[in-house]
Write an enzyme that holds these catalytic residues in place. Structure first.
Site, mmCIF file in Angstrom:
data_model
loop_
_atom_site.group_PDB
_atom_site.id
_atom_site.type_symbol
_atom_site.label_atom_id
_atom_site.label_comp_id
_atom_site.label_asym_id
_atom_site.label_seq_id
_atom_site.Cartn_x
_atom_site.Cartn_y
_atom_site.Cartn_z
ATOM 1 N N HIS A 152 -2.820 2.198 8.776
ATOM 2 C CA HIS A 152 -4.058 1.295 8.284
ATOM 3 C C HIS A 152 -4.105 0.027 8.733
ATOM 4 O O HIS A 152 -2.821 -0.851 9.292
ATOM 5 C CB HIS A 152 -3.815 0.584 6.663
ATOM 6 N N HIS A 186 -12.828 -3.265 4.091
ATOM 7 C CA HIS A 186 -11.431 -3.320 3.664
ATOM 8 C C HIS A 186 -10.932 -2.798 4.816
ATOM 9 O O HIS A 186 -10.205 -3.509 5.843
ATOM 10 C CB HIS A 186 -10.609 -2.735 2.370
ATOM 11 N N HIS A 200 -7.501 -2.921 9.514
ATOM 12 C CA HIS A 200 -8.322 -3.862 9.096
ATOM 13 C C HIS A 200 -9.636 -3.398 10.936
ATOM 14 O O HIS A 200 -9.921 -5.136 11.408
ATOM 15 C CB HIS A 200 -8.293 -5.206 9.279
ATOM 16 N N GLU A 212 1.118 -1.383 -0.290
ATOM 17 C CA GLU A 212 0.215 -0.093 -0.228
ATOM 18 C C GLU A 212 0.626 1.083 0.110
ATOM 19 O O GLU A 212 0.445 1.580 0.179
ATOM 20 C CB GLU A 212 -0.698 0.275 0.994
ATOM 21 N N GLU A 224 -17.095 12.042 23.026
ATOM 22 C CA GLU A 224 -15.151 12.161 22.748
ATOM 23 C C GLU A 224 -15.550 12.236 21.090
ATOM 24 O O GLU A 224 -14.060 12.778 20.422
ATOM 25 C CB GLU A 224 -14.446 11.254 23.322
#
Ligand code: 13P
Ligand code: ZN
Length: 273
Positions: A140, A211, A142, A117, A170
């Site tokens: 990143h 994803h 999942h 990525e 919050e």
């Protein structure tokens, strides 16, 4: 004796956050990736940066980041293994002067490469650095409940952001600009990188439907905290739905009062006052 790279606080931070992300169940197998912008000074304290290392081509233009250093997670590497073998699962890269390659100057000792990525990471860094000079981290993962919500909730950004804000008091304080959502796109491509970076111009959380999530921030802690907060709201949403849905909620007026009290400006068009 000269300190080794393993003594560097940025390596220790990468180990700690990878382990936490794994422990939380958000980075199964090789899921997830992190990149952390470093200064030449930080890196040269531990290694000779005049070393060229292995050069790896890239199929996109990162010339805005030429000469910049990042510590990144490796492609296909498991976050659960980072702590026991940091120099295999992590690497320090320097973007080449032409902007279409990078040199691996430390790590990936088994011949590995930076995350698949990397296009999204570097394109996001370019956008976030324009928005915030203190920006340094793209993460990143999942995150389970955020992924689940992309199956059951509207993917319209304002509606999604409003639901997350409502789920934990919050949230509006932590991400008043709301979340970005891109269409489903094949991961690892320049196309998904371009779509994500376009949204990163004005938000720090971007969802990839079915994803995962991308977060941006000035530090590892802040970026992890941002994702953690959005994921917690999504977890509460899952539980609320499982309990039969809302009977009452935080009102738009209360959300605005919160924003006023904490001095943040909520994204326009979400609160109906
Ligand atoms: P990498 O192992 O290449 O980082 O890919 C993991 C992932 O989450 C892809 O989106
Ligand atoms: Zn992923």
């Amino acid at each position: 004796m000269k300190e080794t790279m393993l003594d560097a606080s940025f390596v220790q931070e990468m180990i700690e956050v990878s382990s936490n992300l794994y422990r939380l169940g958000w980075d199964e197998r090789n899921g997830g990736n992190i990149s952390y912008l470093l200064t030449e000074r930080e890196v040269s304290r531990y290694i000779d940066v005049s070393n060229e290392g292995r050069t790896v081509p890239m199929k996109f233009d990162a010339s805005e980041l030429a000469g910049h250093y990042f510590i990144v997670t490796g492609s296909g590497k498991y976050f659960k293994n980072t702590a026991k073998a940091p120099s295999i699962n992590l690497g320090v890269i320097r973007i080449g002067d032409s902007g279409d390659n990078y040199d691996i100057i430390w790590g990936f000792e088994d011949g590995g490469f930076a995350t698949s990525e990397l296009p999204t990471h570097l394109m996001n860094h370019m956008e976030r650095l324009k928005a915030d000079p203190d920006h340094r981290v793209i993460m990143h993962c999942h995150a389970t409940n955020l992924i689940a919500m992309t199956f059951t909730h509207s993917l319209e950004e304002n509606m999604f952001s409003k639901t997350l804000w409502e789920m934990c008091t919050e949230c509006i304080v932590v991400f008043p600009e709301g979340v970005g959502i891109i269409p489903w796109i094949v991961p690892g491509t320049n196309e998904i990188g371009e779509a994500t970076a376009k949204r990163m111009k004005d938000v720090r959380v971007v969802l990839w439907p079915h994803h995962g999530v991308f977060g941006a921030g000035a530090t590892i802690d802040e970026t992890f905290g941002l994702i953690e907060t959005a994921e917690k709201a999504a977890e509460v949403y899952s539980i609320v739905c499982a309990q039969g849905g809302k009977r009452q909620t935080i009102t738009d007026k209360q959300l605005q009062d919160l924003a006023d009290a904490f001095g943040v400006t909520p994204r326009k068009g979400i609160l109906q006052l």
